[in-house]
Every structure is written in structure tokens, then in C-alpha cells.
Design a protein around this motif. Structure first.
Motif, PDB file in Angstrom:
ATOM      1  N   GLN A  20       1.293  -9.788  -7.640  1.00 55.21           N
ATOM      2  CA  GLN A  20       2.227  -9.655  -8.768  1.00 55.21           C
ATOM      3  C   GLN A  20       2.145  -8.280  -9.430  1.00 55.21           C
ATOM      4  N   CYS A  21       0.944  -7.703  -9.498  1.00 59.76           N
ATOM      5  CA  CYS A  21       0.815  -6.355 -10.097  1.00 59.76           C
ATOM      6  C   CYS A  21       1.653  -5.361  -9.314  1.00 59.76           C
ATOM      7  N   LYS A  22       1.534  -5.413  -8.002  1.00 62.47           N
ATOM      8  CA  LYS A  22       2.250  -4.460  -7.147  1.00 62.47           C
ATOM      9  C   LYS A  22       3.766  -4.604  -7.323  1.00 62.47           C
ATOM     10  N   LYS A  23       4.235  -5.846  -7.307  1.00 58.88           N
ATOM     11  CA  LYS A  23       5.681  -6.073  -7.429  1.00 58.88           C
ATOM     12  C   LYS A  23       6.190  -5.662  -8.817  1.00 58.88           C
ATOM     13  N   LEU A  24       5.392  -5.919  -9.836  1.00 57.59           N
ATOM     14  CA  LEU A  24       5.818  -5.582 -11.195  1.00 57.59           C
ATOM     15  C   LEU A  24       5.908  -4.064 -11.375  1.00 57.59           C
ATOM     16  N   VAL A  25       4.938  -3.340 -10.857  1.00 55.11           N
ATOM     17  CA  VAL A  25       4.954  -1.876 -10.978  1.00 55.11           C
ATOM     18  C   VAL A  25       6.168  -1.299 -10.241  1.00 55.11           C
ATOM     19  N   GLU A  26       6.446  -1.827  -9.072  1.00 53.52           N
ATOM     20  CA  GLU A  26       7.631  -1.360  -8.321  1.00 53.52           C
ATOM     21  C   GLU A  26       8.902  -1.610  -9.134  1.00 53.52           C
ATOM     22  N   TYR A  27       8.982  -2.809  -9.703  1.00 55.61           N
ATOM     23  CA  TYR A  27      10.164  -3.173 -10.495  1.00 55.61           C
ATOM     24  C   TYR A  27      10.323  -2.234 -11.689  1.00 55.61           C
ATOM     25  N   LEU A  28       9.232  -2.015 -12.422  1.00 56.28           N
ATOM     26  CA  LEU A  28       9.312  -1.177 -13.631  1.00 56.28           C
ATOM     27  C   LEU A  28       9.751   0.241 -13.272  1.00 56.28           C
ATOM     28  N   ASN A  29       9.155   0.793 -12.221  1.00 54.43           N
ATOM     29  CA  ASN A  29       9.508   2.163 -11.828  1.00 54.43           C
ATOM     30  C   ASN A  29      10.960   2.270 -11.355  1.00 54.43           C
ATOM     31  N   ASN A  30      11.485   1.174 -10.821  1.00 59.29           N
ATOM     32  CA  ASN A  30      12.896   1.171 -10.390  1.00 59.29           C
ATOM     33  C   ASN A  30      13.864   0.872 -11.535  1.00 59.29           C
ATOM     34  N   HIS A  31      13.333   0.544 -12.706  1.00 62.49           N
ATOM     35  CA  HIS A  31      14.192   0.189 -13.841  1.00 62.49           C
ATOM     36  C   HIS A  31      13.893   1.043 -15.068  1.00 62.49           C
ATOM     37  N   GLY A  32      13.668   2.328 -14.831  1.00 59.72           N
ATOM     38  CA  GLY A  32      13.607   3.293 -15.938  1.00 59.72           C
ATOM     39  C   GLY A  32      12.313   3.362 -16.711  1.00 59.72           C
ATOM     40  N   ASN A  33      11.253   2.702 -16.226  1.00 58.41           N
ATOM     41  CA  ASN A  33       9.963   2.802 -16.903  1.00 58.41           C
ATOM     42  C   ASN A  33       8.956   3.469 -15.972  1.00 58.41           C
ATOM     43  N   GLN A  34       8.089   4.302 -16.565  1.00 56.74           N
ATOM     44  CA  GLN A  34       6.996   4.856 -15.765  1.00 56.74           C
ATOM     45  C   GLN A  34       5.859   3.836 -15.780  1.00 56.74           C
ATOM     46  N   ALA A  35       5.386   3.442 -14.616  1.00 58.00           N
ATOM     47  CA  ALA A  35       4.301   2.445 -14.573  1.00 58.00           C
ATOM     48  C   ALA A  35       3.339   2.759 -13.443  1.00 58.00           C
ATOM     49  N   GLU A  36       2.080   2.394 -13.662  1.00 60.52           N
ATOM     50  CA  GLU A  36       1.051   2.560 -12.627  1.00 60.52           C
ATOM     51  C   GLU A  36       0.276   1.269 -12.477  1.00 60.52           C
ATOM     52  N   GLN A  37      -0.161   1.012 -11.250  1.00 59.56           N
ATOM     53  CA  GLN A  37      -1.014  -0.146 -10.978  1.00 59.56           C
ATOM     54  C   GLN A  37      -2.476   0.303 -11.032  1.00 59.56           C
ATOM     55  N   TRP A  38      -3.241  -0.326 -11.907  1.00 57.94           N
ATOM     56  CA  TRP A  38      -4.680  -0.084 -11.996  1.00 57.94           C
ATOM     57  C   TRP A  38      -5.401  -1.372 -11.634  1.00 57.94           C
ATOM     58  N   ARG A  39      -6.718  -1.242 -11.401  1.00 60.79           N
ATOM     59  CA  ARG A  39      -7.515  -2.434 -11.085  1.00 60.79           C
ATOM     60  C   ARG A  39      -8.950  -2.209 -11.521  1.00 60.79           C
ATOM     61  N   PHE A  40      -9.567  -3.301 -11.901  1.00 58.19           N
ATOM     62  CA  PHE A  40     -11.016  -3.270 -12.138  1.00 58.19           C
ATOM     63  C   PHE A  40     -11.647  -4.396 -11.336  1.00 58.19           C
ATOM     64  N   PRO A  41     -12.751  -4.168 -10.632  1.00 57.54           N
ATOM     65  CA  PRO A  41     -13.423  -2.880 -10.593  1.00 57.54           C
ATOM     66  C   PRO A  41     -12.574  -1.831  -9.872  1.00 57.54           C
ATOM     67  N   GLU A  42     -12.678  -0.556 -10.372  1.00 51.22           N
ATOM     68  CA  GLU A  42     -12.074   0.571  -9.667  1.00 51.22           C
ATOM     69  C   GLU A  42     -13.172   1.083  -8.726  1.00 51.22           C
ATOM     70  N   ARG A  43     -13.023   0.701  -7.457  1.00 50.53           N
ATOM     71  CA  ARG A  43     -14.137   0.883  -6.508  1.00 50.53           C
ATOM     72  C   ARG A  43     -14.302   2.321  -6.015  1.00 50.53           C
ATOM     73  N   SER A  44     -13.378   3.237  -6.403  1.00 49.85           N
ATOM     74  CA  SER A  44     -13.435   4.607  -5.859  1.00 49.85           C
ATOM     75  C   SER A  44     -14.422   5.522  -6.595  1.00 49.85           C
ATOM     76  N   THR A  45     -14.857   5.158  -7.816  1.00 46.96           N
ATOM     77  CA  THR A  45     -15.778   6.033  -8.557  1.00 46.96           C
ATOM     78  C   THR A  45     -17.212   5.785  -8.063  1.00 46.96           C
ATOM     79  N   GLU A  46     -18.156   6.639  -8.524  1.00 42.46           N
ATOM     80  CA  GLU A  46     -19.565   6.457  -8.104  1.00 42.46           C
ATOM     81  C   GLU A  46     -20.066   5.083  -8.561  1.00 42.46           C
ATOM     82  N   ILE A  47     -19.742   4.716  -9.800  1.00 38.97           N
ATOM     83  CA  ILE A  47     -20.153   3.390 -10.299  1.00 38.97           C
ATOM     84  C   ILE A  47     -19.454   2.297  -9.481  1.00 38.97           C
TER      85      ILE A  47
END
Ligand code: Z5A
Ligand code: MG
Length: 206
Positions: A20-47
Motif C-alpha cells: 500500500q505504501c508503494k501504491k500510495l506514493v505513486e498515486y500522490l506523485n501522479n496527482h500533484g503532490n510530492q511524496a516519498e516512500q520511507w521505511r523503518f528499519p532503514e536497513r541501508s545505514t550502518e545502524i
């Protein structure tokens, strides 16, 4: 400059959050809003890398130590989170501090101690809780591979999530179809963005 909204998805394993996060971000970006999908844990950092090894059962850590790491993984991203929100980007976040509290307290650690580590994080404008019986979620996808994917534990986690719910939560029946849930979330999110764009971001979690 108007700010973006902080939208959080919570729910038990395989309740459909990432879908649902992925679909919602796509929808928002296609309808005039800037949106990004984030997640926790964010596994890319050292922590996040240490957390990933723990979740994948490649290392063992003290329950309190891993709780603090999950929390630190959010705190390390707060400056970027604030910068994005204040520049008008809506963040759609796949799990947040509520997962932190629910999972650690389900292990038997004190509920208030668990909350204290995330106190004063950015406050979500809305928490969408994808609600599904564990027995149904466990038949989805590849349930069972990671550390916490055990039905009995997930049931305790679900009870802890219920203790965290307040008026800012919207409970969604996650047994509905992907498309029906998506439609409902789109309508709700557009209103949230509109209603909060002039409001200052609160840092009052817990
Ligand atoms: N954790 C923690 O302990 N402390 C913390 O502070 C935080 C997290 C933040 C990793 O999380 C673990 O970290 C997690 C909590 C702990 N452990 N557990 N459990 P994660 O978010 O990275 O976990 P994940 O592996 O991505 O699983 P997930 O997030 O639970 O799944 P999901 O995102 O909710 O579901 P999905 O991937 O969107 O969908 C699962 C499958 O169901 C997939 O095949 C979909 O196509 C299908 N699906 C989705 N929606 C539907 C509907 N509506 N109908 C039918 N089928 C559907
Ligand atoms: Mg997911």
C-alpha cells in the motif's frame, strides 16, 4: 512554503503495508503532490545493517540493545525527515516507532521504557493500521523466514499495537482487496495533506 504530511503505516507482518505504501506514493506523485516512500528499519545505514543482520538471525543482540538500535535508526533520519516535510514532501512511512514499542514490549519489556526511547520524534499526521487476523496474514507471501515471523508472537504484537491506538489512527480492514484498500487510502490521504499543510510539524510523539 506549505509542509508535507507524515503518514505512517503500521500493522502485523504481511498485512500489506509495503504494497500500500508503494501504491500510495505513486498515486500522490501522479496527482500533484510530492511524496516519498520511507521505511523503518532503514536497513541501508550502518545502524540499519546491524538491525538487518539481527532480523535475518545472522547475529544475536540483547533485547534492550536492539530496541535502542531500532530507535537510533529513526533518530539518525530525523534531520532529513524534517527537511523533507518542511520543503513540502509528504513522507509515507512503512513502520515507525509504534512497531518499535509493540515488538519489544511483546518480548516482555516495560511498555513505558519502550516508548521513552522514541519520545519527541516527529508526530505522524495519520497512522493507517492495516488490521488482519494473524492466521490469515501468515498464509500470505513468505511468512516465516525472519526472526519475528512466528504466529504466537505476532498475536502478542497485535495486542500491543491496540494499546497504542489513539484518535490519529485509522483502522483499515486489511482483508479487503489491494485495490479497494488503495482507493480508500488515496481519498483519506489527500484530505490529510490538505488539512495539515499550514500546521507546524509536531515533535510530540509519546
Ligand atoms: N521492527 C522492530 O522490531 N522494531 C522496530 O522499531 C521496527 C520494526 C520499525 C522488519 O520489518 C521487522 O522489524 C518486523 C518488525 C521489526 N518484523 N516482523 N514481523 P519489515 O517491515 O521490514 O517486514 P517485512 O518483511 O517487509 O514484512 P511486512 O512488512 O510485515 O509485510 P507487509 O509489508 O505488511 O506486507 P506486503 O509485503 O505488502 O504484502 C505481503 C504479501 O501479501 C505479498 O505477497 C502481497 O502481494 C500480499 N498482499 C498484500 N496485500 C494484500 C491483500 N489486500 N490481499 C491479498 N494479498 C495481499
Ligand atoms: Mg513490508
Amino acid at each position: 512554503m506549505t509542509r508535507g504530511s507524515l503518514i505512517v503505516f503500521e500493522g502485523c507482518d504481511k498485512s500489506g503495508k509495503s504494497t500500500q505504501c508503494k501504491k500510495l506514493v505513486e498515486y500522490l506523485n501522479n496527482h500533484g503532490n510530492q511524496a516519498e516512500q520511507w521505511r523503518f528499519p532503514e536497513r541501508s545505514t550502518e545502524i540499519g545493517k546491524v538491525i538487518n543482520d539481527y532480523i535475518e538471525k545472522k547475529c544475536e543482540l540483547h533485547d534492550r540493545a536492539v530496541h535502542l538500535l531500532f530507535s537510533a535508526n529513526r533518530w539518525e533520519l530525523v534531520p532529513l525527515m524534517k527537511e523533507k516535510l518542511e520543503s513540502g514532501v509528504t513522507l509515507v512511512v512503512d513502520r515507525y516507532a509504534f512497531s518499535g514499542v509493540a515488538f519489544t514490549s511483546a518480548k516482555g519489556l516495560d511498555f513505558e521504557w519502550c516508548k521513552s526511547c522514541d519520545r519527541e520524534l516527529p508526530t505522524p499526521d495519520k497512522v493507517f493500521y492495516l488490521d488482519i487476523p494473524i492466521d490469515e496474514a501468515s498464509t500470505r507471501g513468505d511468512f516465516g523466514g525472519e526472526r519475528y515471523e512466528v504466529s504466537s508472537f505476532q498475536k502478542t504484537v497485535q495486542e500491543k499495537f491496540q494499546q497504542l491506538q489513539d484518535d490519529s489512527w485509522e483502522i483499515i480492514d486489511a482483508r479487503n482487496t489491494i485495490e479497494n484498500i488503495h482507493k480508500l487510502l488515496c481519498e483519506s490521504t489527500l484530505k490529510i495533506i490538505e488539512n495539515n499543510k499550514e500546521n507546524p510539524l509536531k515533535m510530540t510523539l509519546f
